[in-house]
Design an enzyme around this catalytic site. Structure first.
Site, PDB file in Angstrom:
ATOM      1  N   SER B 132     -15.837  -3.411  -3.126  1.00 19.28           N
ATOM      2  CA  SER B 132     -16.610  -3.120  -4.336  1.00 19.28           C
ATOM      3  C   SER B 132     -17.985  -3.774  -4.299  1.00 19.28           C
ATOM      4  O   SER B 132     -18.166  -4.849  -3.729  1.00 19.28           O
ATOM      5  CB  SER B 132     -15.876  -3.638  -5.570  1.00 19.28           C
ATOM      6  OG  SER B 132     -14.689  -2.937  -5.752  1.00 19.28           O
ATOM      7  N   SER B 164     -11.049 -10.703  -3.816  1.00 22.25           N
ATOM      8  CA  SER B 164     -10.039 -11.739  -4.016  1.00 22.25           C
ATOM      9  C   SER B 164      -9.766 -12.466  -2.709  1.00 22.25           C
ATOM     10  O   SER B 164      -9.955 -11.913  -1.623  1.00 22.25           O
ATOM     11  CB  SER B 164      -8.751 -11.169  -4.610  1.00 22.25           C
ATOM     12  OG  SER B 164      -8.524  -9.874  -4.162  1.00 22.25           O
ATOM     13  N   GLU B 247      -2.138   0.527   0.658  1.00 16.36           N
ATOM     14  CA  GLU B 247      -2.125  -0.159  -0.637  1.00 16.36           C
ATOM     15  C   GLU B 247      -0.981   0.306  -1.513  1.00 16.36           C
ATOM     16  O   GLU B 247      -0.421  -0.440  -2.282  1.00 16.36           O
ATOM     17  CB  GLU B 247      -3.447   0.077  -1.370  1.00 16.36           C
ATOM     18  CG  GLU B 247      -4.615  -0.586  -0.680  1.00 16.36           C
ATOM     19  CD  GLU B 247      -5.849  -0.584  -1.564  1.00 16.36           C
ATOM     20  OE1 GLU B 247      -5.721  -0.911  -2.748  1.00 16.36           O
ATOM     21  OE2 GLU B 247      -6.924  -0.244  -1.048  1.00 16.36           O
TER      22      GLU B 247
END
Lengths: 380, 399, 380, 399
Positions: B132, B164, B247
């Protein structure tokens, strides 16, 4: 029938907004969140200068004698900025209670001082942080020769360590309902009174624990008749519920604005995100729910002032409708903002936490659902 | 139709249970499941990652030749069930193990596999993924972080966000633009970037939950060597799509179930006004509804696993797992707050030292990793049901 | 662990679909809605030819001995077409009950005939159309020398006048719970039995009133032990709940298709309406809820067949989750279709009414919420 | 802020109450409020319309010079409250009285006013409005029904749908395309068309509720004389917008409140398992939630009335009244069904002879008159809040 604010009310809102923005707007709330207690002291002096602390004080005690409609019109603005400070505690809860139950002496001692900004009030009701009112009032109060002795620890006292006086509810009679409750006005500077700040979900409006170590108070501290303060307490709680609801409506109004701004400016996939119906309709729903909550607040405020027979039911309608819906408005605003909505910098979480912290305080929506229907059925 | 496990699977479950009973951190087993604060946390998590590796439980889905167990999809499901039931600490190298490793195995060069894969499973090298960007959000393909070839190196400039594990990471799986002249899905390249270099810096993001879990990562003339390109230069979007397929193999539904069972017990044991909370029909409606939704989500997940076991590839149906679990967690944590008394107004001085409040607040950020419900509903509408695509959103979000 | 249908089950679904479509698809349901009872007679013969009536009949009585998984796989398809006829009443409710409680004689008398398509079954449980089960079972049953005498009027009997036999619940013991319930197999052609069709919300599956005017039945009519049939009745109701849920899942699958087709083909404002996110996301949510309901149905069907300890809870989870959500799926489909969605010609209303008619039948979602939690807590 | 009524308003209310007590059909007062079936229905409704007219209560908002009471917005609100409280029968000429009459007064020629307006209020001529078309839906502006000038007449061809009251109507307020060469909002003309002519035919639409309330109306070389054009030829869209402004002055919230109070009493009086329904906290939650929403909607309506009294024109906020009332009616009628026992499975042989089921089913069609919630939310998002307009939907729906 004129369901609009007066020009005077609109004027005070405009002034309030200009004043708060000149002082930093929601940064004031952020300072309080970071633990800065001075911001409340500084603000309070200004609020007094602007006469806001005098709004609900009767004219004979140097106030304006206005009611809930006027106050909520103002509180909507303060809520927009999550303005810290015990204004609803003082102006909506304590002042009308002092005026209703107080002796001439008590009124003289407190009301002009509140109007001037020299006294701030809060209330200490909960002995058990997991029970509903009035059952949660269990504080041991012993009668003494010249008054009463209070022993125990109250919890969930808003701004408890940052006010001058507390209205303390104790149980002087039997039972666990409205009967047998007595109220006392206690100064927080008494030696036998200790306050401890609790880390609170809504850090702009921190809760305190307040411990009374065999605090002896004279008869002059008793507010209203012994055992008989339950009804007045319930009315004060209703006014507070409307006052805090008004603040959250103001916050929701702001959340709609924030989402609308974001939807207009932020682009994704080559177009402003507010063009996506998912976002546009979510914001439209936020607006509808904010306006609906506002309608209920306006009506309840008016009904309380006018002593309408449906006043109590109207207050319960506010909490029944608004508690979870306004909370969701704030959550939706966070979602609308994508990742940025989950940051500390975005204001959404301040409102979200306020709504959640307020949910079960002085009556959960479930308590109010029950009361709403009781009142409604009693009217049939 | 058969929801039973055969003996082999039950043995797998039993092995894991026994191992967990012996190897979970001791505080953890006693019910104190708070991660240590500050710098202690990284130590704790790296130790746990190493413990998992030593026990052979770090990457059960990895092929045996790379040190995994080659666990089937059903075994992977059992693994997730049991880790949730034990409320095991998180894996600090989850990005490396679940996404980067499998991607390198699928799309990396032999040299990349040799160099990187072994250190992933052992936890010696922690990974983050640089996807992102501040102006891209879920529209990954409109990224602007650039990588420019200079000699044998790629020179990287730009900014990533919502990264993260970056605060712990040694390496970053980076998506960068190497050619801005074409369509936005073209000219994208995936690179493995050493985070421990002067050109890379980061800031933690202060979250609404008053925690720091995500980061902004800045690339200022950072470099990556040419052999650290994954796949072909300019064809990184294909790699991203490959990686995103992995994912969907995760779900949080099993940990949601554990939290629900806690809530159920709370409502059974706690009274208000002298009545157990569960005697209030409103509470029962909320609990039963959560219960049924959780069961539905679990079985739907099993159905997806079975379907994927047959077909070999994950379908867009995985979007359902994501959107259902996100909404369940949000609703569950809200109900868990709402059934509290007025003490809901407290945070760290409140119920369970603020854990309930943390979970509740955290549920508003969970989609940052998974994409918003809006995006997932687009995927379902367009890719599962075949509704007409919005020209604007076509192909431009992660799936 | 293999949460998929077998090839055999997929095959029967395909056959069923082709067969029903060749017979007119949902037009069959529309014929029944218009009052045409022959459609059920005609269909039943075909269903028997296709062996569907024999699915749950044990092999020793000329059936296939399949369970709920197999049956629900088929019923999903029939539900897609709102296929009229007492297939769930016969195959899910009555047949396993006859097999479980019946004497050799009773099984011999009914099961092969059901398998052949010569006997159709329904059940008469409710004496009060406004109470829940088992409280609603109050039918007076007097013991006679050689059997029992039934007097009273049962209501809410699905297809009551269009079947050969009814399983009738009577109260032979005290109390109002599961205890003291006895079951009887009664032929509808008895003179003392009168049926009256009730105008029903779901006109594809009409309800009847059935009046027993001092109907005397021999001991051979008693199904299972006297007073002791409550548990078996509850299990039969569970199977029926899963069966009807499966039909509604099939209907919901079709509703998603209908909305998707409409969203793809219908243009407004110059683009297919399915491009609007409001429509697209609503359909995505419909799909999610349909799939979730399907998951719960599959699991409950399997758990019933396997005798899993959580079978009862799983059935309650189905109704808790699906009752109102599937109903909303059908409502949303109607809304998606704009004005056309509200016409008799659009199929949405057929499903919508089925979902509403089913909501409180053999256990409301509220009843099931309570049971779900009871079971869950008993497991802890 | 003041929700009291002054003496003059209370007198208005009292007059109406007294008149209703004397003039409501007698069955109606006894609680039997079913409209007669078949041809009896039109007679009944026309009689009631005439009764209202004779009492001076047919068009209270009309100017006195046209036979109305010139009632203020507040008085109109009182009127709606009282008609709802008395559960008065519907007005068969509601389209004429609420929309066509005011539109002619605002935009008609003197001759039109003279010819048509008096017969509207008296109910001598019943009106319908020809707006929606099969391929236009809420996108009114894309209509294709054509009107072609031939000498002194317009010749009309095309089809309208969802036309309520058409089965009773004498005249139709028709929106037709007179010029197809420009943008879709251009070339639209509004015409007054005599329905009682050979070129006009109609079919009732069989509704999901098994009732017939809407119609398809076919124009096959139907004619309208040139003087029956309202406004300017080709500028009909402006007239439509004028007319639509009047639509927002209606609300159904007061009748929803009456139905809610019925439901409340049912739940108080009815028992299940020996307990009054209202003792179930789930029922209480549903009722209290409806109660609060209804109160909110009422006060919001008062606020809109007050705002409009000040500003003189209705704003887009009226969309909120519509969307809130539609959803409330749908939720209310569903709750009223859901609290029933298993008898909810019955229709005409069920509770209140099927009235509850009719109301419930009818709530799925209510938006046909008002436009979907989706359209209303677009209006709120775009016109109230100023969110960016969808290029596709711009200006093309009724507001």
């Amino acid at each position: 029938m004129d369901a609009t604010l007066t020009d005077e009310q609109e004027r005070i809102r405009k002034t309030a907004r200009e004043f708060i923005e000149s002082e930093g707007g929601i940064e004031l709330a952020r300072r309080r969140m970071e633990g800065d207690e001075r911001v409340v002291d500084e603000l309070w002096a200004d609020l007094a200068d602007l006469d806001y602390t005098a709004i609900t004080v009767p004219p004979e005690y140097d106030g304006f004698g206005e009611g809930m409609v006027y106050l909520t019109a103002l509180l909507e603005v303060t809520g927009r900025y999550a303005l810290p400070g015990p204004l609803p505690e003082t102006a909506a809860f304590a002042v009308p209670l002092l005026d209703e139950l107080g002796t001439d002496d008590q009124r003289e001692r407190h009301l002009p001082a509140v109007a001037r900004g020299d006294q701030r009030f809060s209330f200490a009701l909960y002995d058990d942080r997991n029970e509903s009112l009035p059952e949660a009032v269990t504080l041991d109060v012993d009668e003494t020769d010249d008054g009463h002795r209070l022993s125990g620890t109250k919890t969930l006292v808003p701004y408890g360590g940052e006010v001058d006086h507390l209205v303390v509810a104790g149980r002087t009679g039997d039972g666990s309902g409205d009967d047998g409750i007595s109220l006392f006005v206690v100064g927080t500077d008494e030696e036998a009174v200790e306050t401890r700040r609790l880390d609170s979900l809504d850090r702009t409006r921190p809760m305190y624990e307040v411990t009374f170590s065999d605090l002896s108070v004279g008869d002059a501290a008793l507010l209203g008749d012994r055992h008989e303060a339950g009804d007045a307490l319930s009315s004060a709680a209703d006014r507070y519920t409307v006052a805090r609801s008004a603040m959250l409506v103001g916050a929701a109004d702001r959340a709609v604005e924030l989402s609308t701004e974001h939807g207009t400016k932020r682009e994704q996939y080559g177009q402003p995100v507010g063009k996506f119906q998912a976002v546009k309709h979510r914001i439209a729903d936020m607006w509808i729910e904010m306006q609906s909550a506002r309608s209920l607040v306006y009506y309840a405020a008016w009904a309380l002032d006018a002593g309408e027979p449906d006043a109590t039911r109207s207050v319960s309608a506010v909490k029944t409708y608004a508690a979870d819906r306004l909370h969701r408005v704030f959550g939706d605003d966070m979602w609308n903002h994508g990742g940025m909505g989950f940051t500390w910098d975005h204001d959404g979480h301040i409102y979200l936490k306020q709504a959640k912290a307020w949910r079960n305080f002085l009556g959960s929506p479930e308590d109010h659902q029950d009361r709403l229907l009781e009142e409604r059925l009693a009217e049939r | 139709m058969n929801f039973d496990y055969d003996d082999e699977h039950e043995a797998f479950r039993q092995d894991l249970r026994e191992w967990l009973a012996e190897n979970l951190p001791s505080d953890w087993q006693d019910g104190d499941r708070q991660l240590p604060e500050g710098s202690e946390r990284e130590r704790f998590l790296r130790d746990w990652q190493r413990t998992l590796y030593d026990g052979g439980w770090a990457g059960v889905h990895w092929p045996e030749e790379y040190g995994g167990r080659g666990a089937s999809l059903v075994e992977q499901t059992i693994y997730r069930e049991e880790m949730a039931r034990a409320r095991a600490p998180p894996q600090i190298n989850v990005v490396g193990i679940n996404f980067v490793g499998p991607t390198l195995v699928a799309a990396g060069t032999e040299a990349q596999k040799e160099r990187f894969v072994p250190n992933i499973l052992s936890g010696e090298e922690i990974w983050c993924q640089g996807y992102s960007e501040p102006d891209a959000g879920s529209d990954i393909a409109s990224l602007t972080t650039s990588a420019e070839k200079q000699g044998d190196e790629w020179v990287i400039n730009g900014q990533k966000i919502w990264t993260s594990y970056a605060q712990y990471a040694d390496w970053c799986f980076l998506v960068a633009r190497t050619d801005a002249s074409g369509e936005k899905h073209e000219g994208i390249t995936t690179l493995l970037v050493d985070v421990d270099q002067e050109g890379v810096s980061m800031d933690p993001i202060h979250q609404a939950s008053d925690e720091e879990g995500f980061n902004q990562v800045y690339f200022d003339d950072a470099v990556a060597s040419a052999e650290n390109v994954v796949g072909e230069v300019g064809h990184g979007w294909d790699v991203v799509m490959t990686l995103s397929a992995f994912e969907h193999s995760t779900t949080t539904i099993f940990s949601i179930e554990q939290d629900y069972l806690d809530l159920l017990e709370y409502c059974r044991d706690e009274t208000r006004g002298g009545e157990p909370l569960i005697e209030d029909a409103r509470v029962r409606r909320d609990l039963a509804d959560l219960d049924a939704r959780i069961q539905a989500a679990k079985v739907s997940h099993y159905r997806n696993v079975s379907k994927r076991s047959e077909s070999g590839t994950p379908g867009p149906e995985g979007s359902m797992d994501l959107v259902v679990a996100d909404e369940l967690r949000n609703d569950l944590t809200n109900v868990a707050m709402d059934v509290l008394g007025p003490e809901v107004a407290l945070w760290e001085d409140g119920p369970r030292d603020g854990q309930l409040a943390d979970d509740y607040l955290g549920s508003y950020g969970s989609w940052i990793a998974a994409g918003t419900g809006d995006v997932q509903r687009n995927i379902i509408g367009e890719r599962v049901l075949g509704l007409p695509k919005d020209d604007k959103s076509q192909e431009s979000h992660r799936a």
